[in-house]
Scaffold this active site. Structure first.
Site, PDB file in Angstrom:
ATOM      1  N   GLU A   1      -9.800  -1.981   4.949  1.00 12.79           N
ATOM      2  CA  GLU A   1     -10.484  -1.674   6.197  1.00 12.79           C
ATOM      3  C   GLU A   1     -11.677  -2.622   6.392  1.00 12.79           C
ATOM      4  OE1 GLU A   1      -8.803   0.045   8.021  1.00 12.79           O
ATOM      5  OE2 GLU A   1      -8.455   2.107   7.399  1.00 12.79           O
TER       6      GLU A   1
ATOM      7  N   ASP B   1       0.816  -1.213   0.000  1.00 11.10           N
ATOM      8  CA  ASP B   1       0.000   0.000   0.000  1.00 11.10           C
ATOM      9  C   ASP B   1       0.850   1.263   0.000  1.00 11.10           C
ATOM     10  OD1 ASP B   1       0.934  -0.516   2.562  1.00 11.10           O
ATOM     11  OD2 ASP B   1      -1.034  -0.802   3.439  1.00 11.10           O
TER      12      ASP B   1
ATOM     13  N   ASN C   1      -7.505  -2.677  14.002  1.00  6.04           N
ATOM     14  CA  ASN C   1      -8.895  -3.000  13.667  1.00  6.04           C
ATOM     15  C   ASN C   1      -9.002  -4.243  12.778  1.00  6.04           C
ATOM     16  OD1 ASN C   1      -7.911  -2.051  11.259  1.00  6.04           O
ATOM     17  ND2 ASN C   1      -9.487  -0.500  10.923  1.00  6.04           N
TER      18      ASN C   1
ATOM     19  N   HIS D   1      -7.260  -4.791   9.999  1.00  8.11           N
ATOM     20  CA  HIS D   1      -7.024  -4.579   8.560  1.00  8.11           C
ATOM     21  C   HIS D   1      -5.740  -5.284   8.095  1.00  8.11           C
ATOM     22  CE1 HIS D   1      -4.739  -0.482   9.269  1.00  8.11           C
ATOM     23  NE2 HIS D   1      -3.868  -1.457   9.155  1.00  8.11           N
TER      24      HIS D   1
HETATM   25  C1  F6R Z   1       1.325  -1.267   6.012  1.00  9.66           C
HETATM   26  C2  F6R Z   1       0.276  -2.263   6.188  1.00  9.66           C
HETATM   27  C3  F6R Z   1      -0.576  -2.229   7.417  1.00  9.66           C
HETATM   28  C4  F6R Z   1       0.238  -2.518   8.688  1.00  9.66           C
HETATM   29  C5  F6R Z   1      -0.657  -2.485   9.914  1.00  9.66           C
HETATM   30  C6  F6R Z   1       0.134  -2.664  11.200  1.00  9.66           C
HETATM   31  O1  F6R Z   1       1.993  -1.453   4.803  1.00  9.66           O
HETATM   32  O2  F6R Z   1       0.093  -3.085   5.343  1.00  9.66           O
HETATM   33  O3  F6R Z   1      -1.617  -3.163   7.292  1.00  9.66           O
HETATM   34  O4  F6R Z   1       0.872  -3.753   8.578  1.00  9.66           O
HETATM   35  O5  F6R Z   1      -1.342  -1.261   9.987  1.00  9.66           O
HETATM   36  O6  F6R Z   1       0.981  -1.583  11.394  1.00  9.66           O
HETATM   37  P1  F6R Z   1       2.048  -1.555  12.563  1.00  9.66           P
HETATM   38  O7  F6R Z   1       3.075  -2.556  12.243  1.00  9.66           O
HETATM   39  O8  F6R Z   1       2.601  -0.146  12.542  1.00  9.66           O
HETATM   40  O9  F6R Z   1       1.305  -1.876  13.814  1.00  9.66           O
END
Ligand code: F6R
Length: 257
Positions: free
Chosen positions: A157, A81, A150, A152
Site C-alpha cells: 500500500e 499475495d 491507489n 499499489h
Molecule cells: C493481486 C495483486 C493486486 C492487483 C491489483 C489490481 O494479486 O497483486 O496488486 O493486481 O489490486 O487488481 P484488479 O486487476 O482486480 O484491478
C-alpha cells in the site's frame, strides 16, 4: 498523449511502456513473454498476480497450454499475495482464484504452485518462510504485476518502503473498497483486513517484470506513476527507470499519460 496505432512503444522516465488499441494483442504479447521465458528455461520461476485484470491473461495461458504451445510442467509459480485469516479452500482466497484460473487448467504441478498460506497460525512467520522460499528457489525469473487504483503493487500500500520484504500488511480503505465494493468479492461478508504480500524489495529483485493495466479506472494510477519521480505514496513508481520492466497498457488506462 493520443494513441492512434495498434501498438505504440514509448520510453517514459526510462521505462518501456507499450500501449495497445486491442486488449487481445496485449494479453497475447504478455503470454508470449511467458512462452519465451519458459523456452529459455523450462524450470523458470514465475511470479503471478490475481485480480480482475489477470483473468484474461490466465484464459490465454490455459488456451495455449490446451493447444500444446505452452507447458508449465517444469516451472514453479509464486503468487504475490494472499489474504490472512481465511481457509485456502475459501472461494475468495487467492489460492481458490489460482486453482480455478490456472492450476486446474494447465499442466503446472500443484507442488510447484506457491502462495503464502492464508490460514497460517503465525502470519508473520509465514511471510518470512515465503520470502526464504523464493530466495532458496533461486528468485523470480519473470514477475507479472497488476496495479491497484491507489497505485499499489501486490498488496504494498502507499507508504511501503521500496526495500520491503514479504510481510503482513493492514489493507488500506481504498483497497478494501476496490476489492469488495468495486470488484464484488466477499459479497455479504466482511473482507479480511490483513494480507501477506511480497515486499516491493522482493518484487524489484525479479529478473524481468511485466506490469499490466487495463480500463479507464486505472488511468489515474497510471498517470500518477509517470507524472512525478519515484515516491512511496505511489508504490508502482518504484518500477520506473529499470530496463527489465515493461508496462503493457490498453488505451483506456493510458489516457492520462
Ligand atoms: C493481486 C495483486 C493486486 C492487483 C491489483 C489490481 O494479486 O497483486 O496488486 O493486481 O489490486 O487488481 P484488479 O486487476 O482486480 O484491478
Amino acid at each position: 498523449m493520443k494513441f492512434t496505432k495498434r501498438k505504440t512503444v514509448l520510453s517514459l522516465s526510462g521505462t518501456r511502456v507499450v500501449v495497445y488499441s486491442d486488449k487481445a494483442d496485449l494479453f497475447s504479447d504478455a503470454v508470449s513473454e511467458l512462452a519465451k521465458t519458459l523456452k529459455e528455461n523450462p524450470k523458470a520461476n514465475i511470479g503471478l498476480a490475481t485480480g480482475a485484470t489477470f483473468q484474461d491473461f490466465y484464459r490465454e495461458v490455459a488456451l495455449q497450454c490446451r493447444k500444446g504451445k505452452l507447458s508449465l510442467k517444469k516451472s514453479s509459480t509464486f503468487n504475490l499475495d494472499e489474504y490472512v485469516g481465511i481457509k485456502p479452500s475459501d472461494p475468495e482466497s487467492y489460492y481458490s482464484y489460482m486453482n480455478n484460473q490456472l492450476y486446474s487448467k494447465t499442466d503446472l504441478k500443484k507442488e510447484n504452485a506457491h502462495l503464502p498460506r492464508s490460514d497460517a497460525k503465525n502470519p508473520k512467520a509465514e511471510a518470512q518462510r515465503y520470502e526464504n522460499l523464493i530466495k532458496k528457489s533461486g528468485g523470480i525469473d519473470l514477475q507479472y504485476l497488476g496495479i491497484g487504483n491507489n497505485g499499489h503493487i501486490g498488496f504494498n500500500e502507499p507508504g511501503t518502503p521500496f526495500d520491503s520484504k514479504t510481510h503482513v500488511v493492514k489493507l488500506s480503505e481504498a483497497t478494501i473498497r476496490q476489492n469488495s465494493i468495486e470488484r464484488g468479492y466477499f459479497v455479504g461478508r466482511k473482507m479480511p483486513r490483513y494480507a501477506m504480500t511480497m515486499g516491493i524489495g522482493t518484487i524489484l529483485k525479479a529478473r524481468k517484470i511485466i506490469v499490466i493495466a487495463t480500463g479507464s479506472h486505472k488511468a489515474e494510477a497510471i498517470g500518477r506513476i509517470f507524472k512525478k519521480g519515484k515516491n512511496k505514496e505511489v508504490p508502482a513508481s518504484s518500477l520506473k527507470g529499470m530496463k527489465k520492466v515493461t508496462f503493457m497498457l490498453d488505451r483506456q488506462s493510458a489516457q492520462r499519460l
